[in-house]
Motif scaffolding. Structure first.
Motif, PDB file in Angstrom:
ATOM      1  N   ALA A   1       7.970  28.304  23.309  1.00  0.00           N
ATOM      2  CA  ALA A   1       7.621  29.406  22.407  1.00  0.00           C
ATOM      3  C   ALA A   1       8.626  30.549  22.515  1.00  0.00           C
ATOM      4  O   ALA A   1       9.018  31.155  21.508  1.00  0.00           O
ATOM      5  N   MET A   2       9.071  30.836  23.737  1.00  0.00           N
ATOM      6  CA  MET A   2      10.033  31.926  23.916  1.00  0.00           C
ATOM      7  C   MET A   2      11.411  31.562  23.387  1.00  0.00           C
ATOM      8  O   MET A   2      12.093  32.388  22.766  1.00  0.00           O
ATOM      9  N   LEU A   3      11.832  30.323  23.598  1.00  0.00           N
ATOM     10  CA  LEU A   3      13.141  29.905  23.108  1.00  0.00           C
ATOM     11  C   LEU A   3      13.183  29.841  21.585  1.00  0.00           C
ATOM     12  O   LEU A   3      14.261  29.939  20.989  1.00  0.00           O
ATOM     13  N   ALA A   4      12.000  29.687  20.963  1.00  0.00           N
ATOM     14  CA  ALA A   4      11.938  29.608  19.501  1.00  0.00           C
ATOM     15  C   ALA A   4      11.872  30.983  18.841  1.00  0.00           C
ATOM     16  O   ALA A   4      11.893  31.074  17.600  1.00  0.00           O
ATOM     17  N   LEU A   5      11.784  32.055  19.622  1.00  0.00           N
ATOM     18  CA  LEU A   5      11.726  33.394  19.045  1.00  0.00           C
ATOM     19  C   LEU A   5      13.011  33.714  18.281  1.00  0.00           C
ATOM     20  O   LEU A   5      14.090  33.213  18.612  1.00  0.00           O
ATOM     21  N   GLU A   6      12.882  34.562  17.272  1.00  0.00           N
ATOM     22  CA  GLU A   6      14.062  34.974  16.503  1.00  0.00           C
ATOM     23  C   GLU A   6      15.083  35.657  17.398  1.00  0.00           C
ATOM     24  O   GLU A   6      16.298  35.503  17.226  1.00  0.00           O
ATOM     25  N   ASP A   7      14.577  36.428  18.372  1.00  0.00           N
ATOM     26  CA  ASP A   7      15.445  37.067  19.367  1.00  0.00           C
ATOM     27  C   ASP A   7      15.009  36.566  20.733  1.00  0.00           C
ATOM     28  O   ASP A   7      14.215  37.205  21.423  1.00  0.00           O
ATOM     29  N   PRO A   8      15.504  35.397  21.158  1.00  0.00           N
ATOM     30  CA  PRO A   8      15.020  34.777  22.397  1.00  0.00           C
ATOM     31  C   PRO A   8      15.475  35.536  23.627  1.00  0.00           C
ATOM     32  O   PRO A   8      16.400  36.353  23.573  1.00  0.00           O
ATOM     33  N   PRO A   9      14.842  35.261  24.764  1.00  0.00           N
ATOM     34  CA  PRO A   9      15.225  35.951  26.009  1.00  0.00           C
ATOM     35  C   PRO A   9      16.587  35.487  26.515  1.00  0.00           C
ATOM     36  O   PRO A   9      17.019  34.362  26.246  1.00  0.00           O
ATOM     37  N   THR A  10      17.216  36.357  27.276  1.00  0.00           N
ATOM     38  CA  THR A  10      18.478  36.006  27.935  1.00  0.00           C
ATOM     39  C   THR A  10      18.253  35.612  29.388  1.00  0.00           C
ATOM     40  O   THR A  10      19.164  35.092  30.027  1.00  0.00           O
ATOM     41  N   VAL A  11      17.052  35.873  29.893  1.00  0.00           N
ATOM     42  CA  VAL A  11      16.732  35.514  31.263  1.00  0.00           C
ATOM     43  C   VAL A  11      15.243  35.206  31.361  1.00  0.00           C
ATOM     44  O   VAL A  11      14.418  35.850  30.713  1.00  0.00           O
ATOM     45  N   MET A  12      14.922  34.180  32.163  1.00  0.00           N
ATOM     46  CA  MET A  12      13.535  33.790  32.418  1.00  0.00           C
ATOM     47  C   MET A  12      13.166  34.160  33.849  1.00  0.00           C
ATOM     48  O   MET A  12      13.758  33.635  34.799  1.00  0.00           O
ATOM     49  N   CYS A  13      12.189  35.049  34.026  1.00  0.00           N
ATOM     50  CA  CYS A  13      11.617  35.319  35.345  1.00  0.00           C
ATOM     51  C   CYS A  13      10.419  34.401  35.532  1.00  0.00           C
ATOM     52  O   CYS A  13       9.511  34.383  34.693  1.00  0.00           O
ATOM     53  N   CYS A  14      10.402  33.646  36.610  1.00  0.00           N
ATOM     54  CA  CYS A  14       9.334  32.692  36.858  1.00  0.00           C
ATOM     55  C   CYS A  14       8.392  33.221  37.941  1.00  0.00           C
ATOM     56  O   CYS A  14       8.820  33.934  38.851  1.00  0.00           O
ATOM     57  N   GLY A  15       7.120  32.832  37.840  1.00  0.00           N
ATOM     58  CA  GLY A  15       6.107  33.336  38.762  1.00  0.00           C
ATOM     59  C   GLY A  15       6.353  32.991  40.208  1.00  0.00           C
ATOM     60  O   GLY A  15       5.934  33.714  41.107  1.00  0.00           O
ATOM     61  N   ASN A  16       7.025  31.871  40.465  1.00  0.00           N
ATOM     62  CA  ASN A  16       7.428  31.530  41.826  1.00  0.00           C
ATOM     63  C   ASN A  16       8.599  30.558  41.750  1.00  0.00           C
ATOM     64  O   ASN A  16       9.011  30.129  40.666  1.00  0.00           O
ATOM     65  N   ASP A  17       9.134  30.192  42.895  1.00  0.00           N
ATOM     66  CA  ASP A  17      10.318  29.332  42.923  1.00  0.00           C
ATOM     67  C   ASP A  17      10.004  27.913  42.467  1.00  0.00           C
ATOM     68  O   ASP A  17      10.854  27.232  41.894  1.00  0.00           O
ATOM     69  N   GLU A  18       8.786  27.449  42.725  1.00  0.00           N
ATOM     70  CA  GLU A  18       8.411  26.109  42.258  1.00  0.00           C
ATOM     71  C   GLU A  18       8.440  26.061  40.731  1.00  0.00           C
ATOM     72  O   GLU A  18       8.915  25.086  40.131  1.00  0.00           O
ATOM     73  N   MET A  19       7.938  27.111  40.083  1.00  0.00           N
ATOM     74  CA  MET A  19       7.982  27.181  38.626  1.00  0.00           C
ATOM     75  C   MET A  19       9.424  27.223  38.131  1.00  0.00           C
ATOM     76  O   MET A  19       9.780  26.594  37.130  1.00  0.00           O
ATOM     77  N   ALA A  20      10.274  27.961  38.840  1.00  0.00           N
ATOM     78  CA  ALA A  20      11.690  28.030  38.472  1.00  0.00           C
ATOM     79  C   ALA A  20      12.338  26.649  38.568  1.00  0.00           C
ATOM     80  O   ALA A  20      13.161  26.271  37.711  1.00  0.00           O
TER      81      ALA A  20
END
Length: 350
Positions: free
Chosen positions: A242-261
């Motif tokens: 959903a975030m990558l499909a945004l018209e202005d997508p993020p340049t960085v993803m902060c993940c809730g923990n390292d396992e999620m990353a």
């Protein structure tokens, strides 16, 4: 305070039988022992000889209650051991102080805590420490403990002295650093908001944006794991897409923990994107088995478990000596950000 006669009456045995059970100096049936022990716990009975000794020479013993020893950890499971690291920090300081640390494990059952407390009191511990497996609120019956009590990695609503990680400040420092590196579209894939740590990290994320004058965009913050046992990854996949499909997508993803990353790395690459050239990634925990072995190595925040353990031991010793200044609410300890090559700088902020 309950007496041996109260226990005997409640258990339906003689005071002499209660004494045998407590001292272990004569055989009794399993049923009788169970009845006496149940009555002792219910009445919060401490044997009189132990009570007398508690008022005399200090034992040099510190009681520690944790669930770290009974955790089931699969060899390939990418999770940390926060309570074990905390216990190690406590042990380091206690060993230098000349105190002896006695450790009891709950086996994952918090209902065992009152019985463990009572056992420690029988051994004349000078203080009790309870270490939780993650940052949370607890409701433990330690009110009868005749010694200082300290909670670590958790807190209660009774005002028991506590030491917890500063999740909000840690997340705020990470996001502030990303902003200073030129990032403006900063996504946050969060843990279950029912978790204390997740709520605090969300506040830290938003505080960093507010401090920099960047409006909060609700499209950039999504719950991507509902609980610690959520292994199917559907929320993470949906949130990331959903975030990558945004018209202005993020340049960085902060993940809730390292396992999620770790999971996010695979998902991002399966969508034809490069890390950090196309999108940067940051985690939380600094679980080095993940952070230092990923390629590129993961930028992440370290939760200060060893530091919390050492500080908990130092504070416990101060409490024993009557020198603990105390704090209003839980004492919070922050950890550093480890900047690695999963984050790339954009335009420098002026």
């Amino acid at each position: 305070m309950a007496t041996i006669y109260d226990v005997a009456q409640a258990a339906g045995v003689s005071p002499k039988t209660v004494s045998r059970v407590m001292n272990g100096d004569a055989p009794v049936s399993r049923r009788t022992r169970a009845a006496v022990e149940a009555a002792s716990v219910e009445l919060d009975y401490v044997p009189s000889n132990a009570a007398r000794m508690m008022r005399s020479k200090p034992s040099g013993l510190i009681g520690l209650i944790t669930g770290a020893l009974s955790q089931k950890i699969e060899p390939m499971e990418p999770t940390g051991l926060p309570d074990l690291y905390i216990v190690q920090g406590i042990q380091q300081v206690m060993a230098d102080s000349g105190k002896t640390l006695m450790i009891a494990d709950t086996g994952g059952d918090s209902d065992r805590v009152p019985k463990l407390v009572r056992t420690f009191l029988q051994h004349r511990v000078e203080a009790l420490i309870y270490v939780a497996d993650y940052h949370k609120e607890v409701n433990l019956d330690t009110s009868r403990a005749a010694c200082p009590v300290l909670l670590v990695n958790c807190f209660d609503n009774a005002g028991t002295p506590a030491i917890v990680p500063d999740d909000e400040a840690c997340q705020c420092e990470l996001v502030t650093g990303l902003i200073q590196a030129g990032h403006r579209r900063i996504a946050f894939l969060t843990l279950d908001p029912n978790m204390v740590a997740a709520r605090k990290r969300s506040r830290g994320y938003r505080r960093a944006l507010e401090n920099a004058g960047i409006p909060f965009d609700p499209d950039l913050e999504r719950v991507s794991r509902e609980n610690l046992d959520d292994d199917d990854g559907e929320l993470l996949r949906n949130g990331l897409d959903a975030m990558l499909a945004l018209e202005d997508p993020p340049t960085v993803m902060c993940c809730g923990n390292d396992e999620m990353a770790l999971r996010a790395y695979g998902l991002i690459r399966s969508r034809g994107l490069r890390i950090p050239e196309d999108i940067s990634v940051a985690g939380f925990d600094n679980y080095r088995a993940i952070a230092e072995t990923l390629y590129p190595p993961l930028t992440t925040v370290e939760l200060p478990y060893l530091a919390m353990g050492r500080h908990a031991a130092q504070r416990t010793l101060a409490m024993i000596d009557g020198h603990d200044p105390g704090t209003e609410g839980p004492e919070i300890i922050a950890g550093p950000v480890f900047w690695r090559s999963s984050v790339t700088a954009l335009e420098t902020v002026t």
